[in-house]
Design a protein around this motif. Structure first.
Motif, PDB file in Angstrom:
ATOM      1  N   GLY A 266       2.559  -6.084   9.674  1.00  0.00           N
ATOM      2  CA  GLY A 266       1.872  -6.363  10.933  1.00  0.00           C
ATOM      3  C   GLY A 266       0.551  -7.041  10.649  1.00  0.00           C
ATOM      4  O   GLY A 266       0.381  -7.676   9.612  1.00  0.00           O
TER       5      GLY A 266
ATOM      6  N   GLY B  94       7.444 -13.224   1.347  1.00  0.00           N
ATOM      7  CA  GLY B  94       8.552 -12.356   0.912  1.00  0.00           C
ATOM      8  C   GLY B  94       8.183 -10.892   1.056  1.00  0.00           C
ATOM      9  O   GLY B  94       8.964 -10.077   1.560  1.00  0.00           O
TER      10      GLY B  94
ATOM     11  N   LEU C 111       0.812  -1.212   0.000  1.00  0.00           N
ATOM     12  CA  LEU C 111       0.000   0.000   0.000  1.00  0.00           C
ATOM     13  C   LEU C 111       0.848   1.265   0.000  1.00  0.00           C
ATOM     14  O   LEU C 111       0.397   2.318   0.427  1.00  0.00           O
ATOM     15  CB  LEU C 111      -0.930  -0.008   1.223  1.00  0.00           C
TER      16      LEU C 111
HETATM   17  C1  LIG Z   1      -6.929  -5.206   1.921  1.00  0.00           C
HETATM   18  C2  LIG Z   1      -5.535  -5.034   2.417  1.00  0.00           C
HETATM   19  C3  LIG Z   1      -5.266  -5.204   3.772  1.00  0.00           C
HETATM   20  C4  LIG Z   1      -3.971  -5.068   4.257  1.00  0.00           C
HETATM   21  N1  LIG Z   1      -3.753  -5.281   5.574  1.00  0.00           N
HETATM   22  C5  LIG Z   1      -2.499  -5.190   6.064  1.00  0.00           C
HETATM   23  C6  LIG Z   1      -2.242  -5.420   7.432  1.00  0.00           C
HETATM   24  O1  LIG Z   1      -3.122  -5.711   8.222  1.00  0.00           O
HETATM   25  N2  LIG Z   1      -0.959  -5.283   7.864  1.00  0.00           N
HETATM   26  C7  LIG Z   1       0.061  -4.975   7.017  1.00  0.00           C
HETATM   27  O2  LIG Z   1       1.194  -4.871   7.463  1.00  0.00           O
HETATM   28  N3  LIG Z   1      -0.150  -4.750   5.716  1.00  0.00           N
HETATM   29  C8  LIG Z   1      -1.407  -4.850   5.208  1.00  0.00           C
HETATM   30  N4  LIG Z   1      -1.614  -4.633   3.874  1.00  0.00           N
HETATM   31  C9  LIG Z   1      -0.470  -4.264   3.021  1.00  0.00           C
HETATM   32  C10 LIG Z   1       0.219  -5.436   2.285  1.00  0.00           C
HETATM   33  O3  LIG Z   1      -0.651  -6.515   2.145  1.00  0.00           O
HETATM   34  C11 LIG Z   1       1.487  -5.865   2.998  1.00  0.00           C
HETATM   35  O4  LIG Z   1       2.422  -4.837   2.926  1.00  0.00           O
HETATM   36  C12 LIG Z   1       2.115  -7.152   2.412  1.00  0.00           C
HETATM   37  O5  LIG Z   1       3.186  -7.587   3.213  1.00  0.00           O
HETATM   38  C13 LIG Z   1       2.617  -7.007   1.001  1.00  0.00           C
HETATM   39  O6  LIG Z   1       2.914  -8.293   0.515  1.00  0.00           O
HETATM   40  P1  LIG Z   1       2.982  -8.585  -1.048  1.00  0.00           P
HETATM   41  O7  LIG Z   1       3.367  -9.999  -1.211  1.00  0.00           O
HETATM   42  O8  LIG Z   1       1.746  -8.160  -1.700  1.00  0.00           O
HETATM   43  O9  LIG Z   1       4.208  -7.669  -1.448  1.00  0.00           O
HETATM   44  P2  LIG Z   1       4.327  -6.562  -2.588  1.00  0.00           P
HETATM   45  O10 LIG Z   1       3.328  -5.492  -2.404  1.00  0.00           O
HETATM   46  O11 LIG Z   1       4.366  -7.230  -3.894  1.00  0.00           O
HETATM   47  O12 LIG Z   1       5.757  -6.009  -2.246  1.00  0.00           O
HETATM   48  C14 LIG Z   1       5.987  -5.341  -1.048  1.00  0.00           C
HETATM   49  C15 LIG Z   1       7.478  -5.047  -0.895  1.00  0.00           C
HETATM   50  O13 LIG Z   1       8.183  -6.262  -0.764  1.00  0.00           O
HETATM   51  C16 LIG Z   1       9.256  -6.320  -1.682  1.00  0.00           C
HETATM   52  N5  LIG Z   1       9.442  -7.745  -1.962  1.00  0.00           N
HETATM   53  C17 LIG Z   1       8.504  -8.657  -2.291  1.00  0.00           C
HETATM   54  N6  LIG Z   1       9.041  -9.866  -2.396  1.00  0.00           N
HETATM   55  C18 LIG Z   1      10.362  -9.740  -2.135  1.00  0.00           C
HETATM   56  C19 LIG Z   1      11.469 -10.639  -2.102  1.00  0.00           C
HETATM   57  N7  LIG Z   1      11.315 -11.943  -2.322  1.00  0.00           N
HETATM   58  N8  LIG Z   1      12.694 -10.142  -1.822  1.00  0.00           N
HETATM   59  C20 LIG Z   1      12.862  -8.841  -1.567  1.00  0.00           C
HETATM   60  N9  LIG Z   1      11.863  -7.957  -1.570  1.00  0.00           N
HETATM   61  C21 LIG Z   1      10.629  -8.395  -1.858  1.00  0.00           C
HETATM   62  C22 LIG Z   1       8.801  -5.462  -2.818  1.00  0.00           C
HETATM   63  O14 LIG Z   1       9.867  -4.977  -3.568  1.00  0.00           O
HETATM   64  C23 LIG Z   1       8.103  -4.348  -2.076  1.00  0.00           C
HETATM   65  O15 LIG Z   1       9.063  -3.459  -1.601  1.00  0.00           O
HETATM   66  C24 LIG Z   1      -2.918  -4.740   3.375  1.00  0.00           C
HETATM   67  C25 LIG Z   1      -3.179  -4.576   2.015  1.00  0.00           C
HETATM   68  C26 LIG Z   1      -4.466  -4.712   1.536  1.00  0.00           C
HETATM   69  C27 LIG Z   1      -4.696  -4.521   0.080  1.00  0.00           C
END
Ligand SMILES: Cc1cc2nc3c(=O)[nH]c(=O)nc-3n(C[C@H](O)[C@H](O)[C@H](O)COP(=O)(O)OP(=O)(O)OC[C@H]3O[C@@H](n4cnc5c(N)ncnc54)[C@H](O)[C@@H]3O)c2cc1C
Lengths: 484, 413
Positions: free
Chosen positions: A151, A143, A77
Motif C-alpha cells: 500500500g 516485484g 518489514l
Molecule cells: C522506510 C520504509 C517504509 C515503508 N513503507 C511502506 C508503505 O508505505 N507501504 C507498504 O506497503 N510497505 C512499506 N514498506 C515495506 C516494503 O517497502 C514493501 O513491502 C515493499 O513492497 C517491499 O519491496 P522490496 O522490493 O523491498 O521486496 P522484498 O522485501 O525484497 O521482498 C518482499 C517479498 O516479495 C517477494 N518477491 C520479491 N520479488 C519477487 C518476484 N520477482 N517474484 C516473486 N516474489 C518476489 C519476496 O520473496 C518477499 O516475499 C516500507 C518499508 C520501509 C523500510
C-alpha cells in the motif's frame, strides 16, 4: 583460504556466468536482512536476467533440494525474504527494464526489479503516474510490491497494488513460464493474477508485471493540521471519511514522532503537539479550492489548533517531509524499532490508540506512531535497544498484544507489510484452522512442493525451518546464523 | 410462472432452500457425499452464462441468506448475505448516502452472491474498478461442509492468500459464497450525465478517447448504436451515441459539462444533450445486457473484450460482418455486447471466426446467449491456454468430486 565450489554453484555459474552467482560468505552477508529484525543467510545468491534463466535456476534448485527465495530490494518489514531454510536467493538487480509504456491502454510492462518510483518518474513526462506509493518507494521494487500487495499513503483514494496490476508473467515451481491476465477486461477462468498478488513469493517467481497507469491529477492540495491530542486527530479522520469525503491521503504522526523528526530535521513542527494530520486531495482544478477549504474547516471543527496549507510544490514537499522522514528520524530515539502494521475500522482509531498507550505502559516501552490513518492502518513503532537483555522479547509481546487488540475490534494483523515470518504466529488470531487449510489448498494447487519461499505466509509448525534445512544436500554447508 | 430452475433443458430433481449459511454448508456436504451435482442459485438473472451443466441434480438457493450482516456506515464498509438483492442493498446504503457501484441488470432479483460469482460489472466499473477491487472479504461454503472465511472486514489487509478474490468470477465452481464484505463509496455530491450523437463510428470512438482523457475523469463512458439507444432514449436520432456520467462537486460538474460538449463537438457530434432523468437513463443502460437477451431471444449475444485501444478495431470487425449486430459497449473499459440477429447457417463456424478475429486484437469473447437449439454446440468460453492446468489443480483441491456447477465453466470445469 578458498572454499570448495559446490556442484550447485558450478551449475549456476555455467548458466549465469560466475559474476552473477554469489556464494562466498562475505558476498552473502548483505542478503541476510530485510527491513525487519529477522535474519538468515542464503547459501547462494543468483542474479538472473531473464525468465528463462529463472526457469533453469528452479530446475537446478530442485535437483539439489534447495529452497528458492525471491528477493526484491529487501525493504520488506516482515521477514518474507529471510531464507530460514537457506537455499538459493534470486535477486532482480539485473531485471530493471521498463519494457513498454502504452498510454492508449494506460498500461506499462515492467520487470520485477524496477524501483517503484522509477515507474512514475518514467511516466511523468507523459503526465501519467503509477498510483501505489509505499513510503519506501525510492527503494522498493515492483516485484516486491506485487508479492506483498503493498500500500502507501495515496492508496486511500487509489487502492493498493492489487488494484493496479493487470497481468503477470510468472515462472512456476516446475520451471514453466506462464502469462496470466492481460489488458483486455474480464479474463476468462479463475483469477490467478489475484492469487499471485500478495503471495510473498510462495506461488511462483514474477518476471514481468503489467501495471495500470493513470493520468496525473490536474491539481493537488496539501494541508497539515496540528492537534493537541491524538484523539482529536483520529476523530477528524473518521469524521472526514464518515462525511463522505475521500481525500487522496490522510496520514498521521504522533507527538513522539514529531519530536524525533524535529530533532533530526528541524522542520518547524510544534514540539508540544500530540499529533499532526497530513491531508492531500487531488482531482480536477474546478472545485479543488473549495474542497481544501472544507477540509481545513473540518480540522478546525474537530479541534486543530493550526492548519498549514501548501501554497506551492516546494511547500507541499516540506509538509510531506514530516511524514516521509519519520521512520528514519526514529533512529534518534532508540537504536532499534519494531514496526507493527495492524488495521482497524477508522471509527475505532481513538479507542485503539488509547488502548495501545495502556499496552505501552504495561510493557514499559515507548511507541512512536506513524499511521496511514485514512485507511485505519496503524504503524506503531516500538522503540528498543537490542543490546538490552530481554528488550526484544518484551517488545514482541507488546506488539502481539497490539495485534490482538486490532483483531478484537474487527481489524487485521497486517494491512500492507505482509505475513512473512513475523506474523505467522498471529494468523490464528484471524483465521480458524479450516480457513488456513483452505488457503493451503490454494497454495498447494499452484506450488505443492513448497520449494518456493518455504515456511512463509501460513503457520506450519515451529520446526519448519529445521525441517526444510535438513533436506539440504551435504555439499552445501549449512549456515550457522540464527534468526531472531 | 413457477420457477423450474431448468438449465438448457435439464431440470433438477431436488430443490434446497436452506434457512442459513450453516445449513447451506451442511446440504452441500450431503450432496458431495452423494455425488449429487449442485447448481447454486441466487436470483437466476445470470444463469444463462456458461455452458450447459454436464450433470445437474440439485439446485441450492441462497434466497434466505438475505440479511445485512453488518453495516458500519461511518467506516464505509458493509457485509451482506449472498442472497441479498442489489436493489435491497442499494436501498439500505442510500439511507446513508452511500452505494456499491455494481450496476448490473435486474437489481430487484440479482443477488450479490450471483453477481460476484459471475464477475459481472456495469458501466461504473470504469471509475470504481471490478468488484474484486472493492470486495474486502467473504465467506463461502466448501464441499466438505465448512464455512471458510477469507480476506477481512477492513479496507486494507494482506494477511493470507487472496482466496476471497479467487471466488469472484469462479462461477461457483470452487465453493458457494454465503456473505461478502465491501468497501463502500459515498455518492458524489453532484452528478451530470450527457450524450452526444455521431454519424460515423470512427468519430464516436475518437470522442470516447477524448472524453476518457478529460481532466474531470468520467465515472462511465458508454457507446451505443441506434438499435440499443432505442431502449435508453427512444427519441434520440443518430447512428452512434456516446454517453458519459460524471460525479463530483457542483463546480466540477459545470466544468465537465463544457468539457464533454467540446470533446464531442470536436469529433463532429451531431447533437449534444444533458440527461434529465439520470436515474432512469442509467438503469436502462445497466439493464441492456438483459434487454438484448430478452427482446431478441433468437439472436446470438456475445460479449467481446479487447484492450482499450483496440475498441475501434473491434467495433469495425463486428460491423463488417454481412449482417452487423446491435451493439453497446462499456467503451473505455472496452467490453462490447453484440447481438447478432441472423440465424447463421453454422453458428459454430461463425463463433470460431469471430473468436479468431478478436484474438488477433489480443481479446476474447464469451457467448452469453444463443437460442437453446444452438447453444449446445457452442462453447461459451475461449480456450484459456497454458494457465488451464493451474485452474484444474485449483478445481481438484476445492471440488474433487466435481459437483459444483460441473461442466459450465472454462475448459469443462
Ligand atoms: C522506510 C520504509 C517504509 C515503508 N513503507 C511502506 C508503505 O508505505 N507501504 C507498504 O506497503 N510497505 C512499506 N514498506 C515495506 C516494503 O517497502 C514493501 O513491502 C515493499 O513492497 C517491499 O519491496 P522490496 O522490493 O523491498 O521486496 P522484498 O522485501 O525484497 O521482498 C518482499 C517479498 O516479495 C517477494 N518477491 C520479491 N520479488 C519477487 C518476484 N520477482 N517474484 C516473486 N516474489 C518476489 C519476496 O520473496 C518477499 O516475499 C516500507 C518499508 C520501509 C523500510
Amino acid at each position: 583460504m578458498k572454499e570448495p565450489i559446490s556442484p550447485a554453484v558450478q551449475e549456476l555459474q555455467k548458466l549465469l556466468g560466475a559474476r552473477n552467482v554469489l556464494w562466498q560468505p562475505d558476498d552473502l552477508r548483505v542478503y541476510s536482512y530485510d527491513g525487519s529484525n529477522n535474519m538468515a543467510t542464503p547459501d547462494i545468491v543468483v542474479l538472473p536476467e531473464t525468465a528463462k534463466q529463472i526457469s533453469s535456476i528452479i530446475k537446478i534448485a530442485r535437483r539439489y533440494s534447495m529452497a528458492i527465495v525471491p528477493r526484491g530490494s529487501g525493504t520488506g518489514l516482515c521477514g518474507a525474504i529471510t531464507p530460514i531454510a537457506g537455499g538459493i536467493m534470486i535477486a532482480f538487480a539485473r531485471m530493471k527494464k521498463i519494457h513498454n509504456i502504452d498510454l492508449e491502454n494506460r498500461t506499462a510492462l515492467v520487470e520485477p526489479g524496477v524501483i517503484n518510483l522509477d515507474v512514475s518518474t518514467a511516466l511523468a513526462p507523459h503526465k501519467y503516474f503509477y498510483a501505489p506509493d509505499p513510503s519506501s518507494q525510492a527503494a522498493c521494487s515492483i516485484g516486491g510490491n506485487v508479492a506483498n500487495n503493498s500500500g502507501g499513503p495515496h492508496c486511500l483514494l487509489y487502492g493498493v497494488t492489487a488494484n493496479h496490476v493487470l497481468g503477470l508473467e510468472v515462472v512456476l515451481e516446475d520451471g514453466e513460464i506462464l502469462w496470466l491476465g492481460g489488458t483486455a477486461p474480464d479474463e476468462q477462468g479463475y483469477d490467478l493474477v489475484a492469487a499471485f498478488i500478495g503471495s510473498e513469493g510462495t506461488l511462483g517467481i514474477i518476471t514481468k508485471i503489467l501495471v495500470r497507469i493513470m493520468p496525473l491529477p490536474e491539481a493537488t492540495r496539501t494541508l497539515l493540521a496540528v492537534f493537541n491530542t491524538i484523539e482529536q486527530a483520529s476523530r477528524t479522520v473518521s469524521g472526514v471519511i464518515g462525511a463522505g469525503v475521500i481525500p487522496a491521503a490522510i496520514e498521521m504522526i504522533d507527538g513522539t514522532t514529531i519530536r524525533a523528526v524535529e530533532a533530526a530535521y528541524n522542520i518547524g513542527l510544534p514540539l508540544d503537539a500530540d499529533a499532526v494530520l497530513l491531508i492531500e486531495v487531488d482531482g480536477p482544478k474546478a472545485g479543488i479550492d473549495e474542497l481544501q477549504e472544507m477540509l481545513a474547516d473540518f480540522c478546525v471543527e474537530f479541534g486543530a489548533r493550526e492548519v498549514r496549507i501548501a501554497k506551492n510544490e516546494q511547500e507541499r514537499a516540506d509538509l510531506w517531509k514530516a511524514r516521509k522522514t519519520a521512520l528514519g528520524a526514529l533512529g534518534r530515539l532508540a537504536p532499534n524499532y519494531y514496526i507493527q502494521d495492524g488495521v482497524v475500522p477508522r471509527s475505532k482509531l481513538p479507542y485503539v490508540l488509547a488502548q495501545q498507550d495502556a499496552i505501552a505502559k504495561k510493557y514499559n516501552v515507548t511507541i512512536a506512531n506513524v499511521l496511514h490513518a485514512g485507511d485505519g492502518n496503524l504503524h506503531p513503532n516500538i522503540l528498543f535497544d537490542a543490546r538490552e537483555e530481554g528488550a526484544y522479547e518484551r517488545v514482541k509481546k507488546a506488539g502481539g498484544e497490539i495485534l490482538k487488540l486490532c483483531v478484537d475490534v474487527g481489524g487485521t494483523i497486517s494491512g500492507e507489510h505482509g505475513v512473512g515470518l513475523e506474523k505467522l504466529d498471529y494468523m490464528p488470531l484471524l483465521f480458524q484452522q479450516s480457513d488456513l487449510d483452505a488457503q493451503a489448498n490454494l497454495r498447494d494447487a499452484i506450488a505443492p512442493t513448497r520449494i518456493l519461499n518455504p515456511c512463509k505466509m501460513l503457520p506450519q509448525g515451529s520446526k519448519c525451518g529445521e525441517a526444510a534445512r535438513s533436506k539440504l544436500p551435504q555439499a552445501i554447508a549449512g549456515n550457522t546464523e540464527v534468526w531472531i | 410462472m413457477p420457477l423450474t430452475f431448468a438449465l438448457d433443458g435439464i431440470s433438477p430433481q431436488r430443490i434446497y432452500t436452506p434457512p442459513d449459511a450453516n445449513e447451506l454448508a451442511q446440504v452441500l456436504a450431503q450432496c458431495n457425499a452423494e455425488k449429487c451435482a449442485v447448481v447454486p442459485w441466487g436470483g437466476g438473472t445470470l444463469q444463462h452464462l456458461g455452458n450447459a451443466p454436464s450433470q445437474y441434480n440439485a439446485v441450492l438457493q441462497t434466497t434466505n441468506l438475505n440479511q445485512v450482516i453488518e453495516y458500519a456506515y461511518d467506516d464505509l464498509t458493509a457485509t451482506f448475505g449472498a442472497g441479498m438483492t442489489l436493489a435491497e442493498i442499494e436501498r439500505v446504503l442510500s439511507e446513508h448516502g452511500q452505494f456499491l457501484p455494481l450496476d448490473v441488470p435486474h437489481p430487484e432479483r440479482a443477488t450479490i452472491g450471483g453477481v460476484l460469482a459471475t464477475g459481472m460489472n456495469g458501466a461504473l466499473r470504469l471509475r470504481y474498478g471490478p468488484a474484486r477491487d472493492y470486495m474486502l472479504g467473504n465467506r463461502f461454503a466448501t464441499v466438505d461442509g465448512q464455512l471458510i472465511k477469507a480476506g477481512s472486514k477492513v479496507v486494507k489487509n494482506v494477511a493470507g492468500y487472496e482466496l476471497h478474490k479467487v471466488q469472484v468470477g469462479a462461477f461457483g465452481t470452487l465453493g458457494i459464497l454465503t456473505e461478502a464484505t465491501f468497501k463502500l463509496f459515498p455518492k458524489p455530491p453532484a452528478e451530470i450525465s450527457m450524450w452526444a450523437s455521431f454519424d460515423e463510428l470512427s468519430d464516436a470512438c475518437a470522442a470516447v478517447g477524448q472524453i476518457w482523457n478529460l481532466s474531470t475523469p468520467p465515472l462511465a463512458i458508454e457507446l451505443l448504436d441506434t438499435a440499443t439507444m432505442k431502449f435508453v432514449e427512444p427519441n434520440a436520432r443518430g447512428a452512434y451515441f456516446v454517453l458519459a456520467r460524471f460525479g463530483g462537486s457542483k463546480a466540477t460538474m459545470a466544468a465537465a459539462r463544457d468539457f464533454f460538449s467540446n470533446a464531442a463537438n470536436e469529433k463532429n457530434a451531431r447533437s449534444v444533450n444533458v440527461i434529465d432523468d439520470t436515474q432512469k437513463f442509467w438503469r436502462a443502460i445497466a439493464d441492456l445486457p438483459a434487454t438484448l437477451r430478452e427482446h431478441f431471444s433468437d439472436a446470438l449475444l456475445v460479449r467481446v473484450s479487447v484492450p482499450p485501444k483496440e475498441l475501434p478495431s473491434a467495433l469495425r470487425v463486428l460491423m463488417d460482418f454481412p449482417s452487423p449486430p446491435r451493439i453497446f459497449s462499456h467503451a473505455a473499459v472496452a467490453s462490447i455486447y453484440a447481438s447478432f440477429q441472423d440465424a447463421y447457417a453454422s453458428p459454430e463456424t461463425f463463433v470460431a471466426q469471430l473468436r479468431a478475429r478478436v484474438h488477433e486484437l489480443h481479446g476474447h469473447i464469451i457467448v452469453e446467449h444463443a437460442a437453446s437449439t444452438l447453444k449446445k454446440n457452442l462453447n461459451a468460453w475461449n480456450d484459456v491456454g497454458a494457465s488451464f492446468k493451474l485452474m484444474q489443480a485449483l478445481k481438484r483441491k476445492f471440488d474433487p468430486n466435481n459437483i459444483l456447477n460441473p461442466g459450465r465453466f472454462v475448459g469443462g470445469i
